[in-house]
Design an enzyme around this catalytic site. Sequence first.
Site, PDB file in Angstrom:
ATOM      1  N   GLY A  39       0.836  -1.205   0.000  1.00  0.00           N
ATOM      2  CA  GLY A  39       0.000   0.000   0.000  1.00  0.00           C
ATOM      3  C   GLY A  39       0.863   1.243   0.000  1.00  0.00           C
ATOM      4  O   GLY A  39       0.429   2.318  -0.401  1.00  0.00           O
ATOM      5  N   GLY A 191      18.811 -10.908  21.238  1.00  0.00           N
ATOM      6  CA  GLY A 191      19.637 -10.609  20.071  1.00  0.00           C
ATOM      7  C   GLY A 191      20.384  -9.288  20.234  1.00  0.00           C
ATOM      8  O   GLY A 191      19.777  -8.231  20.272  1.00  0.00           O
ATOM      9  N   GLY A 196      18.624  -4.931  17.782  1.00  0.00           N
ATOM     10  CA  GLY A 196      18.567  -4.920  19.243  1.00  0.00           C
ATOM     11  C   GLY A 196      19.265  -3.701  19.825  1.00  0.00           C
ATOM     12  O   GLY A 196      18.728  -3.027  20.718  1.00  0.00           O
ATOM     13  N   VAL A 248      18.073 -18.063  25.173  1.00  0.00           N
ATOM     14  CA  VAL A 248      16.709 -17.943  25.685  1.00  0.00           C
ATOM     15  C   VAL A 248      16.023 -19.297  25.531  1.00  0.00           C
ATOM     16  O   VAL A 248      16.085 -19.920  24.478  1.00  0.00           O
ATOM     17  CB  VAL A 248      15.944 -16.854  24.901  1.00  0.00           C
ATOM     18  CG1 VAL A 248      14.471 -16.861  25.267  1.00  0.00           C
ATOM     19  CG2 VAL A 248      16.558 -15.493  25.165  1.00  0.00           C
ATOM     20  N   HIS A 456      39.738  21.745   8.560  1.00  0.00           N
ATOM     21  CA  HIS A 456      39.874  21.858  10.007  1.00  0.00           C
ATOM     22  C   HIS A 456      38.895  22.900  10.532  1.00  0.00           C
ATOM     23  O   HIS A 456      38.743  23.949   9.907  1.00  0.00           O
ATOM     24  CB  HIS A 456      41.303  22.279  10.361  1.00  0.00           C
ATOM     25  CG  HIS A 456      41.489  22.522  11.826  1.00  0.00           C
ATOM     26  ND1 HIS A 456      41.649  21.481  12.718  1.00  0.00           N
ATOM     27  CD2 HIS A 456      41.506  23.668  12.549  1.00  0.00           C
ATOM     28  CE1 HIS A 456      41.760  21.984  13.936  1.00  0.00           C
ATOM     29  NE2 HIS A 456      41.692  23.310  13.864  1.00  0.00           N
TER      30      HIS A 456
HETATM   31  P1  NAI Z   1      21.405  -9.515  13.338  1.00  0.00           P
HETATM   32  O1  NAI Z   1      21.750 -10.677  12.512  1.00  0.00           O
HETATM   33  O2  NAI Z   1      22.125  -8.234  13.174  1.00  0.00           O
HETATM   34  O3  NAI Z   1      21.553  -9.879  14.876  1.00  0.00           O
HETATM   35  C1  NAI Z   1      20.870 -10.930  15.479  1.00  0.00           C
HETATM   36  C2  NAI Z   1      21.596 -11.302  16.744  1.00  0.00           C
HETATM   37  O4  NAI Z   1      20.791 -12.235  17.445  1.00  0.00           O
HETATM   38  C3  NAI Z   1      22.944 -11.962  16.497  1.00  0.00           C
HETATM   39  O5  NAI Z   1      23.909 -11.344  17.304  1.00  0.00           O
HETATM   40  C4  NAI Z   1      22.706 -13.409  16.898  1.00  0.00           C
HETATM   41  O6  NAI Z   1      23.839 -14.033  17.437  1.00  0.00           O
HETATM   42  C5  NAI Z   1      21.612 -13.255  17.942  1.00  0.00           C
HETATM   43  N1  NAI Z   1      20.788 -14.440  18.105  1.00  0.00           N
HETATM   44  C6  NAI Z   1      20.317 -15.275  17.142  1.00  0.00           C
HETATM   45  N2  NAI Z   1      19.596 -16.269  17.694  1.00  0.00           N
HETATM   46  C7  NAI Z   1      19.585 -16.040  19.028  1.00  0.00           C
HETATM   47  C8  NAI Z   1      19.004 -16.710  20.134  1.00  0.00           C
HETATM   48  N3  NAI Z   1      18.268 -17.803  19.961  1.00  0.00           N
HETATM   49  N4  NAI Z   1      19.199 -16.208  21.376  1.00  0.00           N
HETATM   50  C9  NAI Z   1      19.948 -15.080  21.552  1.00  0.00           C
HETATM   51  N5  NAI Z   1      20.528 -14.432  20.550  1.00  0.00           N
HETATM   52  C10 NAI Z   1      20.344 -14.884  19.303  1.00  0.00           C
HETATM   53  O7  NAI Z   1      19.815  -9.344  13.140  1.00  0.00           O
HETATM   54  P2  NAI Z   1      18.843  -8.178  13.538  1.00  0.00           P
HETATM   55  O8  NAI Z   1      19.434  -7.302  14.567  1.00  0.00           O
HETATM   56  O9  NAI Z   1      17.536  -8.832  13.814  1.00  0.00           O
HETATM   57  O10 NAI Z   1      18.740  -7.368  12.191  1.00  0.00           O
HETATM   58  C11 NAI Z   1      18.229  -7.988  10.996  1.00  0.00           C
HETATM   59  C12 NAI Z   1      18.829  -7.409   9.763  1.00  0.00           C
HETATM   60  O11 NAI Z   1      18.429  -6.073   9.566  1.00  0.00           O
HETATM   61  C13 NAI Z   1      20.334  -7.439   9.807  1.00  0.00           C
HETATM   62  O12 NAI Z   1      20.768  -8.257   8.744  1.00  0.00           O
HETATM   63  C14 NAI Z   1      20.791  -6.047   9.603  1.00  0.00           C
HETATM   64  O13 NAI Z   1      21.757  -5.993   8.615  1.00  0.00           O
HETATM   65  C15 NAI Z   1      19.543  -5.284   9.161  1.00  0.00           C
HETATM   66  N6  NAI Z   1      19.528  -4.012   9.887  1.00  0.00           N
HETATM   67  C16 NAI Z   1      20.440  -3.062   9.553  1.00  0.00           C
HETATM   68  C17 NAI Z   1      20.513  -1.889  10.233  1.00  0.00           C
HETATM   69  C18 NAI Z   1      21.536  -0.899   9.858  1.00  0.00           C
HETATM   70  O14 NAI Z   1      22.154  -1.053   8.835  1.00  0.00           O
HETATM   71  N7  NAI Z   1      21.757   0.150  10.648  1.00  0.00           N
HETATM   72  C19 NAI Z   1      19.603  -1.578  11.321  1.00  0.00           C
HETATM   73  C20 NAI Z   1      18.713  -2.659  11.642  1.00  0.00           C
HETATM   74  C21 NAI Z   1      18.689  -3.815  10.909  1.00  0.00           C
END
Ligand code: NAI
Length: 477
Positions: A39, A191, A196, A248, A456
């Site tokens: 949408g 995470g 996170g 978790v 600078h």
């Molecule tokens: P992520 O892959 O960055 O982080 C997920 C985290 O959760 C990892 O550290 C992992 O070890 C942990 N994890 C996985 N399973 C788990 C469990 N069962 N218990 C505890 N910890 C666990 O994924 P996230 O933060 O969800 O982001 C998703 C995507 O979105 C990423 O690929 C990221 O590149 C993109 N993103 C990019 C941003 C940016 O460029 N500023 C901002 C937000 C997201």
Amino acid sequence: LAEKKKHDLVVVGSGPGGYVAAIKAAQLGFDTACVEKRGRAGGTCLNVGCIPSKALLNNSHLYHQMKHEAKQRGIDISGDVSVNVAQLQKAKDTSVKQLTGGIEMLFKKNGVTYYKGHGSFEDENNIKVSPVEGVEGSVTEETILEAKNIIVATGSEVTPFPGIKIDEERIVSSTGALSLKEVPKRLAIIGGGIIGLEMGSVYSRLGSKVSVVEFLPKIGATMDDEVASATQKFLKKQGFDFKLGTKVLSAERNGDVVNIEVENVKSGKKESLEADVLLVAIGRRPYIQGLNAEKLGLEVDKRGRLVIDEQFNTKFPHIKVIGDVTFGPMLAHKAEEEGIAAVEYLKEGHGHVNYANIPSVMYTHPEVAWVGKTEEQLKEAGISYKIGKFPFMANSRAKTNQDSDGFVKILIDAETERILGAHIIGPNAGEMIAEAGLALEYGASAEDVARVCHAHPTLSEAFKEANLAAYSKSINF
Ligand code: NAI
Ligand code: FAD
């Protein structure tokens, strides 16, 4: 009988991958259509990702500064500084609406035909667009788009945590976390990745007590280790609580609280946590629901990604796939680059994305940004390297701004002194990393960068000095 239209190219999905591909294709002379079911144009990034999260990050940072730093900076605010969550959300929505509306305008300007509806493969040459209930402007009847070429850019969705039910109220994904109606007293996060830590920063600044449970022994999984541990330190100073190496076991909503059971990976010690809101942020997974890719026998790998070759081709060379739904980092700018390259392949037979030079930025404060190799990757590859580091404590602009946490770390080849990686924690690191990207792309050495005159007083002088330190000695530290 469904209405039939013909196009040179049909793009399914209008996220950063899809909308950029559609505009580029129209600019190159293709009769182009883009199909979107949400949408609003702009995909995850503009609607429930990059843009709304940065709106909240920016305004929560302003609030935090006004509340906790204004006085010492010589700004007296009469009365207390408080948060108006409804207005904060409104400001976020305004930014999102302006930008998503902007894409529709760009479609018009470039002559892209925009179909609001659900796209699916009828066969390898036809995309069926079906009406979507509740979507304003949706096609009113099934429409078949006969396409010479198709680009699939259907993006990704939140990875669910088995056994944990997301209600987007008390147990939320990033989407719910972007729209909370009040600031939770206690926010638990599963995470310690980018989502996170960014969303944790928003609510920590607004007053939540934030606890992060991370399975790995470090946060920011793909960050250089030294940078990840420095990042963890500054977030801890801001009030974050970290439970690393912890998994978790379960989480359950009981009325207005969420009960979470966790277990230390090494010791097996179990612990119960309680929170007002739990954010599940354990990654994202490719999204092809309802696309009918299986009808065409398009290959999907174990992680749910559509399989392509190095020219973005599926088994049909006229059906290409880009962005989060296929290989590579799930980043908006990566999807955009692929959108351009895929269209150039169609037009010219060649295109280019340099996967070794895709920056990552975490928009906390200070920001964390990196590009190229980490120290760990260089060690693993057996490449000998030298390090140049420069702290923002020694940068005049950062000192002047009283915003001097962090450092620039440059990794260069020990022999050729060519830059291999750049890792920055600091104010505006996300802007500064573009200079590192340019240097990497053109194969610059540290000396090449250090000999460029930088204005600078700017933060970017820290980047210059880190390069100087990598092959010689810095001046100001
Ligand atoms: P992520 O892959 O960055 O982080 C997920 C985290 O959760 C990892 O550290 C992992 O070890 C942990 N994890 C996985 N399973 C788990 C469990 N069962 N218990 C505890 N910890 C666990 O994924 P996230 O933060 O969800 O982001 C998703 C995507 O979105 C990423 O690929 C990221 O590149 C993109 N993103 C990019 C941003 C940016 O460029 N500023 C901002 C937000 C997201
Ligand atoms: P998407 O943006 O997911 O777009 C796909 C679109 O296709 C969607 O709009 C979907 O509705 C549509 N679609 C799917 N199937 C169909 C169908 N069958 N018919 C019609 N339409 C369909 N990345 C960054 O680089 N920087 C950031 O700061 C950043 N912050 C983020 C913050 C959060 C909270 C989240 C969740 C993600 C963030 N990301 C960030 C990641 C970024 O949003 C994605 O990498 C990016 O959106 C991927 O673009 P895409 O075009 O591949 O897919």
